[in-house]
Design a protein around this motif. Sequence first.
Motif, PDB file in Angstrom:
ATOM      1  N   LEU A 130       0.803  -1.223   0.000  1.00 33.22           N
ATOM      2  CA  LEU A 130       0.000   0.000   0.000  1.00 33.22           C
ATOM      3  C   LEU A 130       0.836   1.273   0.000  1.00 33.22           C
ATOM      4  O   LEU A 130       0.287   2.358  -0.230  1.00 33.22           O
ATOM      5  CB  LEU A 130      -0.930   0.005   1.220  1.00 33.22           C
ATOM      6  CG  LEU A 130      -1.928  -1.148   1.325  1.00 33.22           C
ATOM      7  CD1 LEU A 130      -2.747  -1.015   2.590  1.00 33.22           C
ATOM      8  CD2 LEU A 130      -2.830  -1.202   0.101  1.00 33.22           C
ATOM      9  N   PHE A 131       2.128   1.187   0.287  1.00 35.00           N
ATOM     10  CA  PHE A 131       2.967   2.380   0.364  1.00 35.00           C
ATOM     11  C   PHE A 131       3.126   3.006  -1.036  1.00 35.00           C
ATOM     12  O   PHE A 131       3.310   2.285  -2.014  1.00 35.00           O
ATOM     13  CB  PHE A 131       4.348   1.999   0.912  1.00 35.00           C
ATOM     14  CG  PHE A 131       5.285   3.160   1.069  1.00 35.00           C
ATOM     15  CD1 PHE A 131       5.211   3.974   2.175  1.00 35.00           C
ATOM     16  CD2 PHE A 131       6.230   3.450   0.092  1.00 35.00           C
ATOM     17  CE1 PHE A 131       6.065   5.051   2.326  1.00 35.00           C
ATOM     18  CE2 PHE A 131       7.085   4.525   0.230  1.00 35.00           C
ATOM     19  CZ  PHE A 131       7.003   5.318   1.349  1.00 35.00           C
ATOM     20  N   ARG A 135      -3.237   2.842  -0.901  1.00 29.56           N
ATOM     21  CA  ARG A 135      -4.075   2.038  -1.789  1.00 29.56           C
ATOM     22  C   ARG A 135      -3.189   1.147  -2.641  1.00 29.56           C
ATOM     23  O   ARG A 135      -2.018   1.475  -2.871  1.00 29.56           O
ATOM     24  CB  ARG A 135      -4.928   2.926  -2.699  1.00 29.56           C
ATOM     25  CG  ARG A 135      -5.875   3.860  -1.966  1.00 29.56           C
ATOM     26  CD  ARG A 135      -6.729   4.637  -2.951  1.00 29.56           C
ATOM     27  NE  ARG A 135      -5.899   5.452  -3.843  1.00 29.56           N
ATOM     28  CZ  ARG A 135      -5.494   6.679  -3.556  1.00 29.56           C
ATOM     29  NH1 ARG A 135      -5.831   7.242  -2.406  1.00 29.56           N
ATOM     30  NH2 ARG A 135      -4.751   7.355  -4.404  1.00 29.56           N
ATOM     31  N   PRO A 136      -3.717   0.038  -3.175  1.00 29.94           N
ATOM     32  CA  PRO A 136      -2.929  -0.754  -4.127  1.00 29.94           C
ATOM     33  C   PRO A 136      -2.524   0.102  -5.317  1.00 29.94           C
ATOM     34  O   PRO A 136      -3.246   1.047  -5.685  1.00 29.94           O
ATOM     35  CB  PRO A 136      -3.888  -1.885  -4.535  1.00 29.94           C
ATOM     36  CG  PRO A 136      -4.856  -1.994  -3.393  1.00 29.94           C
ATOM     37  CD  PRO A 136      -5.013  -0.592  -2.869  1.00 29.94           C
ATOM     38  N   TRP A 141      -3.873  -4.905  -8.728  1.00 30.84           N
ATOM     39  CA  TRP A 141      -3.150  -5.401  -7.553  1.00 30.84           C
ATOM     40  C   TRP A 141      -4.086  -5.836  -6.434  1.00 30.84           C
ATOM     41  O   TRP A 141      -3.611  -6.314  -5.391  1.00 30.84           O
ATOM     42  CB  TRP A 141      -2.217  -4.303  -7.040  1.00 30.84           C
ATOM     43  CG  TRP A 141      -1.005  -4.115  -7.903  1.00 30.84           C
ATOM     44  CD1 TRP A 141      -0.932  -3.391  -9.050  1.00 30.84           C
ATOM     45  CD2 TRP A 141       0.288  -4.666  -7.695  1.00 30.84           C
ATOM     46  NE1 TRP A 141       0.331  -3.444  -9.570  1.00 30.84           N
ATOM     47  CE2 TRP A 141       1.110  -4.225  -8.752  1.00 30.84           C
ATOM     48  CE3 TRP A 141       0.845  -5.481  -6.713  1.00 30.84           C
ATOM     49  CZ2 TRP A 141       2.446  -4.572  -8.864  1.00 30.84           C
ATOM     50  CZ3 TRP A 141       2.182  -5.832  -6.815  1.00 30.84           C
ATOM     51  CH2 TRP A 141       2.968  -5.384  -7.886  1.00 30.84           C
ATOM     52  N   ARG A 142      -5.374  -5.694  -6.623  1.00 27.73           N
ATOM     53  CA  ARG A 142      -6.290  -6.070  -5.549  1.00 27.73           C
ATOM     54  C   ARG A 142      -6.251  -7.568  -5.267  1.00 27.73           C
ATOM     55  O   ARG A 142      -6.478  -7.996  -4.135  1.00 27.73           O
ATOM     56  CB  ARG A 142      -7.705  -5.628  -5.907  1.00 27.73           C
ATOM     57  CG  ARG A 142      -7.885  -4.106  -5.875  1.00 27.73           C
ATOM     58  CD  ARG A 142      -9.266  -3.696  -6.338  1.00 27.73           C
ATOM     59  NE  ARG A 142      -9.406  -2.235  -6.336  1.00 27.73           N
ATOM     60  CZ  ARG A 142     -10.425  -1.583  -6.861  1.00 27.73           C
ATOM     61  NH1 ARG A 142     -11.423  -2.267  -7.421  1.00 27.73           N
ATOM     62  NH2 ARG A 142     -10.471  -0.261  -6.825  1.00 27.73           N
ATOM     63  N   ALA A 147      -5.068 -12.130  -1.773  1.00 25.56           N
ATOM     64  CA  ALA A 147      -4.288 -13.341  -1.525  1.00 25.56           C
ATOM     65  C   ALA A 147      -3.525 -13.251  -0.212  1.00 25.56           C
ATOM     66  O   ALA A 147      -3.400 -14.242   0.521  1.00 25.56           O
ATOM     67  CB  ALA A 147      -3.323 -13.582  -2.692  1.00 25.56           C
ATOM     68  N   LEU A 148      -2.995 -12.065   0.115  1.00 24.33           N
ATOM     69  CA  LEU A 148      -2.306 -11.886   1.397  1.00 24.33           C
ATOM     70  C   LEU A 148      -3.265 -12.141   2.560  1.00 24.33           C
ATOM     71  O   LEU A 148      -2.924 -12.861   3.518  1.00 24.33           O
ATOM     72  CB  LEU A 148      -1.740 -10.471   1.495  1.00 24.33           C
ATOM     73  CG  LEU A 148      -0.496 -10.145   0.674  1.00 24.33           C
ATOM     74  CD1 LEU A 148      -0.165  -8.657   0.781  1.00 24.33           C
ATOM     75  CD2 LEU A 148       0.704 -10.977   1.137  1.00 24.33           C
ATOM     76  N   LEU A 149      -4.458 -11.568   2.473  1.00 24.79           N
ATOM     77  CA  LEU A 149      -5.421 -11.732   3.560  1.00 24.79           C
ATOM     78  C   LEU A 149      -5.908 -13.178   3.664  1.00 24.79           C
ATOM     79  O   LEU A 149      -5.977 -13.744   4.762  1.00 24.79           O
ATOM     80  CB  LEU A 149      -6.606 -10.787   3.341  1.00 24.79           C
ATOM     81  CG  LEU A 149      -6.274  -9.288   3.414  1.00 24.79           C
ATOM     82  CD1 LEU A 149      -7.496  -8.455   3.040  1.00 24.79           C
ATOM     83  CD2 LEU A 149      -5.785  -8.909   4.808  1.00 24.79           C
TER      84      LEU A 149
END
Length: 397
Positions: A130-131, A135-136, A141-142, A147-149
């Motif tokens: 997010l940096f 936001r992505p 990139w969503r 996938a991370l979550l």
Amino acid sequence: MRAPSPRLAWPLAALAVGLSLLGQLILVLGIGVATPLEDEIGLGQVGHYVALYAFPLVGALIATRRPENAIGWLFVAIGLCQGITLASAAYADYALFAGRATLPAGAWAAWVAAGIDIVFIIGIFMLVLLFPSGRPPSPRWRWVLAALLAGGLGLTLSTLLRTGHVFEPLPVENPAGLEGAGTLLDVVGGIGALLLVPAATVTLLGAVVRFRRSRGVERQQFKWFALAVSVLFACFLLTTFGVLGDVSYALIGLAFAGIPVSVGIAILRYRLYDIDRVISRALVYAALTAILGAAYVGLVLAGQAVFASFAGGGDLAIAVSTLAVAALFLPLRARVQRFVDRRFYRRRYDAQRTLEAFGARLREHVELDGLRRDLDGVVRETMQPAHVALWLPEARP
């Protein structure tokens, strides 16, 4: 999605700090009774505790000034995760291993610490993704964020429902372990890893690509973040090679605390453009420390060999070496600074040399048109503007 109210930022940060302080207090109470976490209070943990406060406090500052940027709220959440993990682990350690069997829910506290610890790791990868905007980088990139979550959720469920030790530092049996569900939990954990590992890899590689393509303000923001990560990596290397002992672990914690600080500077843009000066000084003093350290060790060893026949020869060698290194500091610093400027900041170095040469010529100029042409050339060479205009007031009679 609407951002939370900025009024919540400081209360949540205060809660995170309070939980961290509570955990440290419980650890102090357990000193001297041979608990597994007794060594968590010491020099090596100083930097870690600084990081416990840096994340929520910097997060609250960002969230109140840039409430639309999710990174501030992410830092507050990371601080809460750290505080809950420390307080829960310390309570479990004290309740189960300090002769306090009457204290309730010790195993469940370890269970909470295990689950929150994984959430903290996911938060770090979300920070990289997010940096700096919160936001992505784009809608494409969503899926990485999802996938991370999802991967983090799979690994958390696999850890919290598996039988055996639930929290690695403490030999505590999982109170929520499901007998006979090992195969199913292996599948859930495997799916979580299959989602998390590629997403984390793409996140890190994407950050490198975005840094290389960034320009202007975003470029300076990425430089602050890259500096903090580089310092953290250097501290990990010190630990890997066994340099400095507990001091290196303290430095890791302090370097980790530097991540929220650098991100806060990047997002709030406070002294944003000082990053080049900071990097230059960091390179100079890192190189200078390495060179003078090696020189000192070499001079001490050589001096001890030369003065071995003298009484107190070792102390004499150390004294001579110290004086020699002190005498080398200033001239060596100037040489290293010039080398760094030439190698990494060539444009600024060339501009400085041009200005120095112009200053020397300026003392010899007596003709106004020649001075104007010379000044015009210096400005074009150093600043590279689209056009140059020089205005001179008319001489009064």
